[in-house]
Enzyme design. Structure first.
Site, PDB file in Angstrom:
ATOM      1  N   GLY A 151     -21.317  -2.530   0.250  1.00  0.00           N
ATOM      2  CA  GLY A 151     -20.307  -1.643   0.844  1.00  0.00           C
ATOM      3  C   GLY A 151     -20.808  -0.230   1.062  1.00  0.00           C
ATOM      4  O   GLY A 151     -20.679   0.327   2.155  1.00  0.00           O
ATOM      5  N   TYR A 201     -28.952   9.193   0.303  1.00  0.00           N
ATOM      6  CA  TYR A 201     -29.402  10.035  -0.810  1.00  0.00           C
ATOM      7  C   TYR A 201     -28.440  11.219  -0.900  1.00  0.00           C
ATOM      8  O   TYR A 201     -28.823  12.380  -0.760  1.00  0.00           O
ATOM      9  CB  TYR A 201     -30.847  10.501  -0.603  1.00  0.00           C
ATOM     10  CG  TYR A 201     -31.844   9.365  -0.667  1.00  0.00           C
ATOM     11  CD1 TYR A 201     -31.616   8.278  -1.504  1.00  0.00           C
ATOM     12  CD2 TYR A 201     -33.005   9.368   0.097  1.00  0.00           C
ATOM     13  CE1 TYR A 201     -32.514   7.220  -1.569  1.00  0.00           C
ATOM     14  CE2 TYR A 201     -33.911   8.316   0.033  1.00  0.00           C
ATOM     15  CZ  TYR A 201     -33.655   7.247  -0.801  1.00  0.00           C
ATOM     16  OH  TYR A 201     -34.546   6.200  -0.871  1.00  0.00           O
TER      17      TYR A 201
HETATM   18  C1  LIG Z   1     -31.719   3.245  -7.971  1.00  0.00           C
HETATM   19  C2  LIG Z   1     -31.343   3.466  -6.530  1.00  0.00           C
HETATM   20  C3  LIG Z   1     -32.180   2.987  -5.527  1.00  0.00           C
HETATM   21  C4  LIG Z   1     -31.832   3.165  -4.185  1.00  0.00           C
HETATM   22  N1  LIG Z   1     -32.639   2.649  -3.202  1.00  0.00           N
HETATM   23  C5  LIG Z   1     -32.261   2.747  -1.909  1.00  0.00           C
HETATM   24  C6  LIG Z   1     -33.025   2.136  -0.867  1.00  0.00           C
HETATM   25  O1  LIG Z   1     -34.046   1.481  -1.114  1.00  0.00           O
HETATM   26  N2  LIG Z   1     -32.597   2.282   0.413  1.00  0.00           N
HETATM   27  C7  LIG Z   1     -31.452   2.980   0.728  1.00  0.00           C
HETATM   28  O2  LIG Z   1     -31.086   3.060   1.907  1.00  0.00           O
HETATM   29  N3  LIG Z   1     -30.710   3.567  -0.250  1.00  0.00           N
HETATM   30  C8  LIG Z   1     -31.083   3.456  -1.536  1.00  0.00           C
HETATM   31  N4  LIG Z   1     -30.301   4.012  -2.516  1.00  0.00           N
HETATM   32  C9  LIG Z   1     -29.085   4.729  -2.130  1.00  0.00           C
HETATM   33  C10 LIG Z   1     -27.915   3.755  -1.950  1.00  0.00           C
HETATM   34  O3  LIG Z   1     -28.082   3.032  -0.750  1.00  0.00           O
HETATM   35  C11 LIG Z   1     -26.601   4.557  -1.889  1.00  0.00           C
HETATM   36  O4  LIG Z   1     -26.396   5.209  -3.104  1.00  0.00           O
HETATM   37  C12 LIG Z   1     -25.407   3.662  -1.552  1.00  0.00           C
HETATM   38  O5  LIG Z   1     -24.318   4.465  -1.213  1.00  0.00           O
HETATM   39  C13 LIG Z   1     -25.036   2.764  -2.703  1.00  0.00           C
HETATM   40  O6  LIG Z   1     -24.008   1.885  -2.346  1.00  0.00           O
HETATM   41  P1  LIG Z   1     -23.010   1.366  -3.481  1.00  0.00           P
HETATM   42  O7  LIG Z   1     -22.047   0.447  -2.865  1.00  0.00           O
HETATM   43  O8  LIG Z   1     -23.803   0.889  -4.640  1.00  0.00           O
HETATM   44  O9  LIG Z   1     -22.337   2.732  -3.917  1.00  0.00           O
HETATM   45  P2  LIG Z   1     -20.830   3.222  -4.092  1.00  0.00           P
HETATM   46  O10 LIG Z   1     -20.958   4.369  -5.027  1.00  0.00           O
HETATM   47  O11 LIG Z   1     -19.926   2.133  -4.475  1.00  0.00           O
HETATM   48  O12 LIG Z   1     -20.447   3.723  -2.646  1.00  0.00           O
HETATM   49  C14 LIG Z   1     -21.125   4.762  -1.977  1.00  0.00           C
HETATM   50  C15 LIG Z   1     -20.208   5.375  -0.916  1.00  0.00           C
HETATM   51  O13 LIG Z   1     -19.726   4.369  -0.038  1.00  0.00           O
HETATM   52  C16 LIG Z   1     -18.292   4.270  -0.124  1.00  0.00           C
HETATM   53  N5  LIG Z   1     -17.940   2.854  -0.124  1.00  0.00           N
HETATM   54  C17 LIG Z   1     -18.346   1.918  -1.015  1.00  0.00           C
HETATM   55  N6  LIG Z   1     -17.833   0.740  -0.693  1.00  0.00           N
HETATM   56  C18 LIG Z   1     -17.083   0.919   0.413  1.00  0.00           C
HETATM   57  C19 LIG Z   1     -16.284   0.058   1.199  1.00  0.00           C
HETATM   58  N7  LIG Z   1     -16.153  -1.235   0.904  1.00  0.00           N
HETATM   59  N8  LIG Z   1     -15.620   0.575   2.256  1.00  0.00           N
HETATM   60  C20 LIG Z   1     -15.724   1.893   2.561  1.00  0.00           C
HETATM   61  N9  LIG Z   1     -16.472   2.754   1.841  1.00  0.00           N
HETATM   62  C21 LIG Z   1     -17.144   2.265   0.780  1.00  0.00           C
HETATM   63  C22 LIG Z   1     -17.936   4.943  -1.428  1.00  0.00           C
HETATM   64  O14 LIG Z   1     -16.603   5.410  -1.438  1.00  0.00           O
HETATM   65  C23 LIG Z   1     -18.965   6.040  -1.498  1.00  0.00           C
HETATM   66  O15 LIG Z   1     -18.582   7.105  -0.661  1.00  0.00           O
HETATM   67  C24 LIG Z   1     -30.638   3.855  -3.853  1.00  0.00           C
HETATM   68  C25 LIG Z   1     -29.810   4.331  -4.875  1.00  0.00           C
HETATM   69  C26 LIG Z   1     -30.153   4.139  -6.194  1.00  0.00           C
HETATM   70  C27 LIG Z   1     -29.249   4.657  -7.276  1.00  0.00           C
END
Ligand SMILES: Cc1cc2nc3c(=O)[nH]c(=O)nc-3n(C[C@H](O)[C@H](O)[C@H](O)COP(=O)(O)OP(=O)(O)OC[C@H]3O[C@@H](n4cnc5c(N)ncnc54)[C@H](O)[C@@H]3O)c2cc1C
Length: 527
Positions: A178, A473
């Site tokens: 997401g 990021y």
């Molecule tokens: C250890 C680590 C490694 C990473 N490696 C990469 C990488 O290789 N490539 C890359 O591109 N990024 C990378 N990231 C960054 C990552 O893609 C972002 O942090 C991303 O937002 C994480 O998604 P999440 O669903 O886990 O986060 P969440 O914290 O759940 O969501 C992030 C954002 O999206 C919104 N959101 C979540 N779900 C939905 C939904 N269903 N509908 C609408 N909005 C929603 C949330 O409200 C928030 O604003 C990395 C991050 C970490 C911590």
């Protein structure tokens, strides 16, 4: 008595709606959920955790990987709604409206500024982790993936069906689909196939009135464009994405070679800058810069590690490397051939031989205090300047860097095709990594200050006007919104989205004029 309670509750709610005061009583929230249309087999309030429930803290904290936002002082939601059906989502949205609460949507919880589970105004978390279906269609070479699935679950389910199909997405397997897709999503297949969002062909979303759009046609092309890299949390609750799978060979080859400055790292980094974005697009070589002990006691030096993946066998990789990057002197013994699904584990630092079933574990093993910043490099950094950067890395000690090469497919996709604008002309992206494990406000202040000092130092070497940044990021230092104005939004919006920011604002203004979906870096409405 009960009647009186209902009347006073209604009065309370109507007062709060007319004055736009939020209702912060968790019990009122549960009652509101049960007033919404409900599925009798799964009542809305049954999936809502409130602070008096014994499992509230566990559910809330299980998807907070960043200890910066897991402190007693971190603002807490009045509830965590662990939605399991569309009806639960609709009810939660209805109560956000009725009780003037902000919704924080969480999939994997990896947002670097904690925006999916913290807020300074009254809010609840809409947790999507219950939505984790991955439905692979081999005939179409597509899959439907729910927002709450992790990348590990997605990769695992694809590999269950085929060892010659994959998907271009991130390198950390606990990221939620997401959030990851909604910010673009890059990984080691990016030079060959682009970002995750370049391979999304459909989606479903719930809007601020609880309307459900189950496909691209019903949600409209504008909304579909916006949620592929523009930060979906500004537009609604994404239910999932339909993705186009991509071919991967039966065997890929990975390698990891590290050289310190004393071992010739400077020459290698200089060559990497011109090689990594222009070489064969089957090859992705990330450069990481970290500190290690130097040869003299108490002295640190920079280690440059080249971590690569080639979509093919090692003999072909060696031909490419000998032609394009002979200085690295890559040997057959440095290379390991494996299935694409095993390379997923390699990139996420699992020991060789780890069973792929570990990908089904959605939670991070180790929590850390984390801060990220990002930059884009469009001009080669000179040898003299590189020397200064490496010296500064040693001086500040705490910062690590990942340099991720662009080029290949990334340079062919027009910058307006999706909201993610950083396409042709970018040599590489820099991820600044500041992780620590010691608790304490002073430690945190010190490390955040070092991060900012290093970021300021990098100014002459990276993009400018605007200084571009990568939404995934997330970094609130580059601008954040207090009053949700266009002017505030433009400050961070131009950095994340460049010219695409204006189209994102137009779409937002059309489909969410009341600015129901907002956070510290959401897309503002044009007024
Ligand atoms: C250890 C680590 C490694 C990473 N490696 C990469 C990488 O290789 N490539 C890359 O591109 N990024 C990378 N990231 C960054 C990552 O893609 C972002 O942090 C991303 O937002 C994480 O998604 P999440 O669903 O886990 O986060 P969440 O914290 O759940 O969501 C992030 C954002 O999206 C919104 N959101 C979540 N779900 C939905 C939904 N269903 N509908 C609408 N909005 C929603 C949330 O409200 C928030 O604003 C990395 C991050 C970490 C911590």
């Amino acid at each position: 008595m009960e009647k009186l309670l209902v009347i006073s509750l209604l009065l309370l709610i109507s007062t709060s709606v007319t004055t736009s005061q939020s209702v912060t009583d968790p019990i009122a929230f549960l009652r509101c959920l049960d007033r919404q249309p409900t599925d009798p087999t799964s009542p809305n309030s049954a999936v809502a955790y409130i602070p008096t429930n014994s499992s509230f803290t566990t559910v809330l904290r299980s998807r907070i990987p960043n200890l910066r936002f897991d402190k007693p002082t971190t603002p807490k939601p009045i509830s965590v709604v662990a939605a399991a059906t569309w009806t639960h989502i609709q009810a939660a949205v209805g109560c956000a409206r009725e009780l003037s609460l902000q919704v924080r949507i969480r999939s994997g919880g990896h947002d670097f500024e904690g925006l999916s589970y913290t807020s300074t105004v009254p809010f609840f978390v809409l947790d999507m982790f219950g939505f984790k279906t991955v439905d692979v269609n081999l005939t179409e070479r597509t899959a439907w993936v729910d927002s709450g699935a992790t990348l590990g679950e997605l990769y695992y389910r694809i590999s269950e069906k085929s060892n010659v199909l994959g998907f271009p997405a991130g390198l950390s397997t606990t990221l939620g689909v997401g959030g990851h897709f909604s910010g673009g999503g890059y990984g080691n297949l990016m030079r060959k196939y682009g970002l995750s969002v370049d391979n999304v062909v459909g989606s479903g979303i719930v809007d601020s009135n609880g309307n459900i759009f189950t496909d691209r046609v019903s949600m409209g092309e504008d909304r579909f464009w916006a949620i592929r890299g523009g930060g979906a949390a500004s537009y609604g609750v994404v239910l999932g994405y339909k993705i186009q799978l991509v071919p991967v060979p039966e065997k890929v080859t990975v390698f990891k070679v590290g050289k310190t400055v004393g071992e010739g790292a400077v020459d290698l980094i200089m060559k990497w800058q011109s090689f990594a974005h222009s070489t064969d697009r089957n090859l992705f070589v990330r450069l990481t810069l970290t500190l290690v002990n130097g040869t003299k006691p108490g002295e640190n030096t920079v280690l440059a590690t080249f971590i690569g993946m080639y979509l093919g066998r090692s003999d072909k990789l060696l031909t490419v490397m000998n032609r394009d990057f002979p200085e690295l002197k890559l040997k057959k013994t440095d290379c390991t051939e494996m299935r694409w699904i095993d390379s997923v584990l390699f990139w996420d630092d699992y020991p060789v031989g780890t069973p792929t079933s570990v990908l089904l574990n959605p939670l991070v093993a180790k929590k850390l205090f984390m801060k990220r910043k990002s930059d884009y490099v469009k001009r080669l950094i000179s040898r003299t300047d590189l020397g200064l950067i490496l010296k500064k890395l040693v001086e500040v000690e705490k910062v690590k860097m990942n340099w991720n090469p662009y080029g290949g497919r990334m340079g062919e996709i027009p910058s307006s095709r999706t909201p993610f604008p950083h396409r042709a002309g970018n040599l590489f992206n820099i991820e600044y990594i500041i992780d620590w494990s010691e608790a304490g406000d002073n430690v945190e202040k010190k490390y955040l200050a070092l991060a900012n000092e290093f970021y300021r130092f990098m100014t002459p070497y990276v993009s400018s006007n605007p200084r571009e940044a990568f939404l995934n990021y997330r970094d609130l230092d580059i601008g954040s919104s207090v009053k949700s104005t266009y002017q505030e939004g433009k400050i961070y919006g131009a950095k994340y989205f460049k010219e695409n920011f204006e189209r994102l604002v137009d779409i937002k203004t059309t489909i969410d004029a009341e600015n129901f979906w907002k956070n510290e870096q959401s897309i503002p409405v044009r007024r």
